[in-house]
Motif scaffolding. Structure first.
Motif, PDB file in Angstrom:
ATOM      1  N   GLY A 177       0.796  -1.224   0.000  1.00  0.00           N
ATOM      2  CA  GLY A 177       0.000   0.000   0.000  1.00  0.00           C
ATOM      3  C   GLY A 177       0.827   1.271   0.000  1.00  0.00           C
ATOM      4  O   GLY A 177       0.294   2.357   0.157  1.00  0.00           O
ATOM      5  N   GLY A 178       2.120   1.157  -0.171  1.00  0.00           N
ATOM      6  CA  GLY A 178       2.977   2.336  -0.198  1.00  0.00           C
ATOM      7  C   GLY A 178       3.180   2.836  -1.617  1.00  0.00           C
ATOM      8  O   GLY A 178       2.894   2.140  -2.589  1.00  0.00           O
ATOM      9  N   LEU A 179       3.669   4.042  -1.736  1.00  0.00           N
ATOM     10  CA  LEU A 179       3.951   4.630  -3.041  1.00  0.00           C
ATOM     11  C   LEU A 179       5.441   4.469  -3.352  1.00  0.00           C
ATOM     12  O   LEU A 179       6.272   4.488  -2.444  1.00  0.00           O
ATOM     13  CB  LEU A 179       3.568   6.111  -3.051  1.00  0.00           C
ATOM     14  N   PRO A 180       5.796   4.314  -4.610  1.00  0.00           N
ATOM     15  CA  PRO A 180       7.203   4.103  -4.971  1.00  0.00           C
ATOM     16  C   PRO A 180       8.126   5.233  -4.513  1.00  0.00           C
ATOM     17  O   PRO A 180       9.266   4.985  -4.154  1.00  0.00           O
ATOM     18  CB  PRO A 180       7.169   4.020  -6.506  1.00  0.00           C
ATOM     19  N   GLY A 181       7.631   6.454  -4.510  1.00  0.00           N
ATOM     20  CA  GLY A 181       8.461   7.585  -4.093  1.00  0.00           C
ATOM     21  C   GLY A 181       8.858   7.538  -2.623  1.00  0.00           C
ATOM     22  O   GLY A 181       9.829   8.177  -2.218  1.00  0.00           O
ATOM     23  N   TRP A 182       8.127   6.792  -1.834  1.00  0.00           N
ATOM     24  CA  TRP A 182       8.439   6.710  -0.410  1.00  0.00           C
ATOM     25  C   TRP A 182       9.693   5.895  -0.145  1.00  0.00           C
ATOM     26  O   TRP A 182      10.305   6.025   0.911  1.00  0.00           O
ATOM     27  CB  TRP A 182       7.286   6.083   0.358  1.00  0.00           C
ATOM     28  N   VAL A 183      10.077   5.022  -1.069  1.00  0.00           N
ATOM     29  CA  VAL A 183      11.230   4.158  -0.823  1.00  0.00           C
ATOM     30  C   VAL A 183      12.413   4.487  -1.725  1.00  0.00           C
ATOM     31  O   VAL A 183      13.403   3.785  -1.722  1.00  0.00           O
ATOM     32  CB  VAL A 183      10.843   2.664  -1.005  1.00  0.00           C
ATOM     33  N   ARG A 184      12.303   5.556  -2.500  1.00  0.00           N
ATOM     34  CA  ARG A 184      13.418   5.917  -3.394  1.00  0.00           C
ATOM     35  C   ARG A 184      14.416   6.762  -2.666  1.00  0.00           C
ATOM     36  O   ARG A 184      14.222   7.410  -1.730  1.00  0.00           O
ATOM     37  CB  ARG A 184      12.900   6.665  -4.606  1.00  0.00           C
TER      38      ARG A 184
END
Length: 184
Positions: A177-184
């Motif tokens: 449920g997370g967005l890709p930008g949160w882990v970049r």
């Protein structure tokens, strides 16, 4: 003669029937216009949640209750605020997880470099001044060299696993449920 009378009656009926029909349609249209003129124009009925609750409780067939779909429909302000806080917590969670995995990768890479430097130093350790009197000096260096190589292989496996964990993080976040930008 009788034929002429029947023919005349038929023609009279044929001519008067559409006129009578047109007259009645005109009267109907005039009556509808009068009704509209007497009735004030309204914007229509606005139904509220309470109207729907009453209709559901009364078992009225005029209200169709659809199955609930998560995330679709009206939400109270508290639910919207709670969802926003949940999203912020999710973002914080995934950003922290990404930082932890990157830190683990950095430490694993640093350990690999440290062991490579140690192995390089053991390979070039031909200093006769160090432990000249030790009869097992070369055997000790060889043992240390093998231990360092085994430790290097373990550190390289650990670094590869940490690298893979960082690479898999974006896909995990998407499934969680997370967005890709949160882990970049």
């Amino acid at each position: 003669m009788a034929r002429a009378a029947i023919l005349a009656a038929a023609v009279a009926l044929a001519v008067s029937a559409p006129a009578a029909r047109a007259q009645s349609l005109g009267e109907v249209a005039a009556r509808e216009q009068e009704k509209k003129a007497r009735k004030p124009a309204s914007a229509g009925r606005v139904y509220t949640e309470e109207d729907l609750k009453k209709a559901r409780e009364a078992g009225s067939s005029a209200v169709t209750v659809l199955p609930a779909v998560p995330g679709v429909g009206t939400a109270t302000r508290e639910e919207v605020d709670r969802d926003a806080a949940s999203a912020q917590n999710k973002e914080k969670f995934w950003r922290n997880k990404a930082a932890e995995r990157r830190e683990a990768l950095r430490k694993a890479d640093a350990r690999v470099q440290e062991l490579e430097v140690r192995i390089s130093a053991l390979r070039t350790d031909m200093n006769p001044a160090a432990d000249v009197q030790d009869p097992n000096r070369l055997q000790n260096i060889d043992r240390q060299f093998r231990e360092a190589q085994e430790a290097l292989q373990a550190a390289q496996r650990e670094a590869a696993a940490a690298r893979q964990a960082v690479a898999d993080l974006e896909d995990e976040a998407r499934r969680g449920g997370g967005l890709p930008g949160w882990v970049r």
